[in-house]
Design a protein around this motif. Sequence first.
Motif, short mmCIF file in Angstrom:
data_model
loop_
_atom_site.label_atom_id
_atom_site.label_comp_id
_atom_site.label_asym_id
_atom_site.label_seq_id
_atom_site.Cartn_x
_atom_site.Cartn_y
_atom_site.Cartn_z
N GLN A 190 0.83 -1.20 0.00
CA GLN A 190 0.00 0.00 0.00
C GLN A 190 0.87 1.26 0.00
N ASP A 192 3.96 1.41 -1.12
CA ASP A 192 4.68 1.47 -2.39
C ASP A 192 3.80 2.06 -3.50
N GLY A 193 2.50 1.81 -3.41
CA GLY A 193 1.59 2.34 -4.42
C GLY A 193 1.06 3.72 -4.10
N HIS A 194 1.42 4.28 -3.00
CA HIS A 194 0.90 5.60 -2.61
C HIS A 194 1.39 6.68 -3.57
N GLY A 195 2.66 6.63 -3.93
CA GLY A 195 3.20 7.54 -4.93
C GLY A 195 3.93 8.74 -4.39
N SER A 196 3.82 9.05 -3.10
CA SER A 196 4.49 10.25 -2.57
C SER A 196 5.38 9.96 -1.37
N ASP A 198 8.71 9.11 0.42
CA ASP A 198 10.14 9.22 0.11
C ASP A 198 10.97 8.16 0.83
N CYS A 227 9.88 -3.58 -2.95
CA CYS A 227 9.39 -2.21 -2.76
C CYS A 227 10.36 -1.22 -3.41
N ARG A 228 9.81 -0.24 -4.12
CA ARG A 228 10.64 0.76 -4.79
C ARG A 228 11.08 1.88 -3.86
N ILE A 229 10.48 1.97 -2.69
CA ILE A 229 10.82 3.02 -1.72
C ILE A 229 11.99 2.54 -0.86
#
Length: 451
Positions: A190, A192-196, A198, A227-229
């Motif tokens: 969730q 990771d998909g938030h988009g904002s 950091d 995860c991309r974050i």
Amino acid sequence: MTGNPYLSVQALTKYIKRKFDADPHLRNVFVKGELSNVKNHPSGHIYFTLKDDKSRIQSAMFRTSATGLKFRPENGMNVLITGDVTIYESSGQYQLYVQTMQPDGIGALYLAYEQLKESLGKEGLFDTRWKSPLPVFPHTVGVVTAQSGAAIQDICSTIERRYPLAEIILFPAIVQGQQAAPSIVQAIRQADGHGSIDVLIVGRGGGSIEDLWAFNEESVARAIFSCRIPIISAVGHETDTTIADFVSDRRAPTPTAAAEMAVPAREDLLERILDRKRAIYGALSHQIKNERKRLITLQTSYPLQFPERLYRPFTERLIGFEGRLERSGQEIPSRRFSDLQRLSGMLSSYSPNRRIKDGHRNTTVLTERLSRAANQDIRIRWDRLFSSVRMLKALNPLTLMERGYSIVYQNGTVANSVTTMEVGTTIQIRLQDGIAEAKVHSIITNDGEEI
């Protein structure tokens, strides 16, 4: 020999010890084995040998760590140990300094932990090349933890104190029990998909290995890896280590430390700004001072004090050029007029009839030269032709036959040796005016031997 850098045994041992102490792979290592030669010292220290079926290592557990043991170590006991490896300088041997020790009999969870750690390690999930750097000035910090608990309170209070510009978004999850792993995975996805977001903090407070086991699950490890974050793992206390710690981009010993790692300190930023401001002021002041010195030097320089002396040589050169230009303007027309008169005299003395006579004479001379060269070349070529004809006539086999010579053929080829003939063989003899067939009756070599 005195110039060679020989080391003492003590110096060499100290050097090796520093190498051991500086190696991060020898810090907080996990080792299991069998206890032997256990000695409980009156001071409270415990000395023993940790061994398996192939190797052994001398070990020591100092009183500060030994007082926390819930059991008495005995010979033959299988244990799970964490500690540091270093060199004992007096003997020059490497030893294991034990920090924690547990009986291996409770080891189902530990075995699963080690197996999963090894498997994920071979896949490369722990490699540093996959680690992402943390943002220097994050705008939004995400937190995956229990909604009610000390961890979220510590994280929020730390971030608000250190860097109040950052926004905190909680992604609540169950962090203990059978439903903990799926809940943590869902919260990470969730975020990771938030988009904002950091930077993301994933963790909880301290507890037993059973309490923290959700962070040792393979599904949680793979969710963190995917995860991309950038993720900071903050599970338990400083001594607790989970699979999530190895997969995450950074590991913090506590949730508070994770918050400190995620955001910069306001005081440090202000101090850095002031340092930069002082540095800029100092650099500008130094530059202004140097430029002022350069200005004073230029103002007091010789060319600026006496500018007419600076361009006086150029004025003199200009006057010289003007004089040369004036003289050239007078001399060139006179010289061109003389050239014109000379060319006019040459044209008057060189008439067209004279040019025709000179051309006719040159043509006659060239014709005579061409005729002589052609005749000489014809004679040379005739001489070469006659010489070649004489040579061909001399080499002609028919000319030799006129002198009485003949050519013998056997089976259509020239017979040039008696060794190729046999008695009774029919041969052909080529004469000047025809061919005669003959049969060999006898063969005699040049040595008089009859074949």
